[in-house]
Design an enzyme around this catalytic site. Structure first.
Site, short mmCIF file in Angstrom:
data_model
loop_
_atom_site.label_atom_id
_atom_site.label_comp_id
_atom_site.label_asym_id
_atom_site.label_seq_id
_atom_site.Cartn_x
_atom_site.Cartn_y
_atom_site.Cartn_z
N HIS A 118 4.24 35.95 -41.33
CA HIS A 118 4.90 34.93 -40.54
C HIS A 118 6.44 35.46 -40.09
O HIS A 118 6.73 36.68 -40.55
CB HIS A 118 5.46 33.78 -41.67
CG HIS A 118 6.23 34.05 -42.85
ND1 HIS A 118 5.74 35.33 -43.83
CD2 HIS A 118 7.28 33.71 -43.15
CE1 HIS A 118 6.78 35.27 -44.71
NE2 HIS A 118 7.62 34.59 -44.61
N ASP B 217 12.07 39.34 -43.46
CA ASP B 217 11.79 40.30 -44.56
C ASP B 217 10.50 40.71 -44.40
O ASP B 217 9.99 41.36 -45.21
CB ASP B 217 12.41 39.64 -46.02
CG ASP B 217 11.96 38.50 -46.16
OD1 ASP B 217 11.44 37.68 -45.24
OD2 ASP B 217 11.55 38.03 -47.36
N HIS B 218 9.72 40.16 -43.49
CA HIS B 218 8.26 40.47 -43.19
C HIS B 218 8.14 41.13 -41.95
O HIS B 218 6.86 41.29 -41.67
CB HIS B 218 7.47 39.04 -43.48
CG HIS B 218 7.60 38.45 -44.83
ND1 HIS B 218 6.49 38.81 -45.72
CD2 HIS B 218 8.57 37.90 -45.36
CE1 HIS B 218 7.07 38.28 -46.64
NE2 HIS B 218 8.11 37.74 -46.40
#
Ligand SMILES: [Zn+2]
Length: 272
Positions: free
Chosen positions: A31, A35-36
């Site tokens: 997503h 932080d991803h």
């Protein structure tokens, strides 16, 4: 090598690891929370600077490629290698990779923005024909594949040998389910059923269950309940809130429900 998510700092951790990160052939982004994926453009650019020529397959929701292309366009970068983008929808689970040996499927999750986890599964081998049967039944060679695929065998005299009596189960396949970020979400259970290893986020503990629910994250106990209900063999928790200085408390909370739980930490290697 497959890479699941690419937060800021991923490239530094990859450089410290034993793996040659140029061998990464597939990157999956769950997503679009920073932080991803904030490490993705840097990693793509490093591949370019290192003169990569091998195709890189990138999986994410459709807007991801717009973010990447904007950054490449504004820096007038034409990547030295083919970057192939494979968009997926986040509403229904679907198979997004099938290379003959493994499949990767999406796991729709329940988060503040469209999010999918990923299930990586070995493909089952075909059934094995019982050796003693092969020796006595004079099975023509062209029949072997059909029996291994599940067909019954009919001999020259018209006698039928049911498949389950002349074959054995193939070796068990292994699977890894990666579920981050998500609120407690039971619809994932049938998708990840009996997986060997379940990574499930555990951002909070039960003392902050209200925060977890408001932010569409899970508690350590909830991660463990999902592992238990799904019949997972092992649970790996991670994605901890920075408020927790002693992560053993999260581990203890999860182990009360699901004893075979591990605390996910940087640089950890786990054999599935
Ligand atoms: Zn998130």
């Amino acid at each position: 090598l497959l890479l699941l998510d690419c937060g800021e700092g991923t490239q530094m951790q990859l450089r410290k690891s034993a793996y040659r990160f140029q061998r990464i052939s597939h990157i999956f982004i769950s997503h679009l929370h920073g932080d991803h994926y904030f490490g993705l453009i840097g990693l793509l650019n490093t591949f370019h600077l290192l003169g990569r020529s091998q195709q890189l397959n990138l999986y994410g929701i459709p807007p991801l490629i717009d973010l990447i292309n904007l950054q490449l366009d504004l820096s007038r970068t034409t990547l030295a290698y083919p970057l192939v983008f494979h968009p997926f929808e986040t509403e229904i689970p679907s198979v997004i990779v099938d290379d003959g040996e493994i499949t990767v499927s999406t796991i729709p999750l329940n988060h503040r923005v469209p999010t999918c986890g990923f299930l990586i599964s070995e493909k089952p081998e075909k059934r094995k024909i019982v050796k003693e049967f092969l020796a006595k039944a004079k099975v023509p060679i062209h029949y072997f594949d059909r029996i291994k695929s599940g067909e019954d065998f009919t001999n020259e005299d018209g006698k039928v040998f049911p498949n389950r009596e002349i074959t054995e189960d193939p070796p068990l396949v292994r699977s890894y389910a990666y579920c981050t970020d998500t609120a407690y979400h039971e619809p994932i259970i049938p998708i990840i059923k009996n997986c060997n290893l379940l990574y499930h986020e555990a951002t909070f503990m039960e003392d902050k269950a209200a925060d977890a629910h408001a932010k569409f994250h899970s508690t350590a106990r909830e991660a463990a309940v999902i592992a238990m209900k799904a019949g997972a063999k092992q649970l790996l928790i991670g994605h901890y809130s920075a408020r927790y200085k002693d992560l053993d408390h999260l581990l203890d909370e999860a182990r009360k429900v699901f004893p075979n739980t591990l605390l996910g930490q940087d640089g950890m290697m786990i054999e599935v």
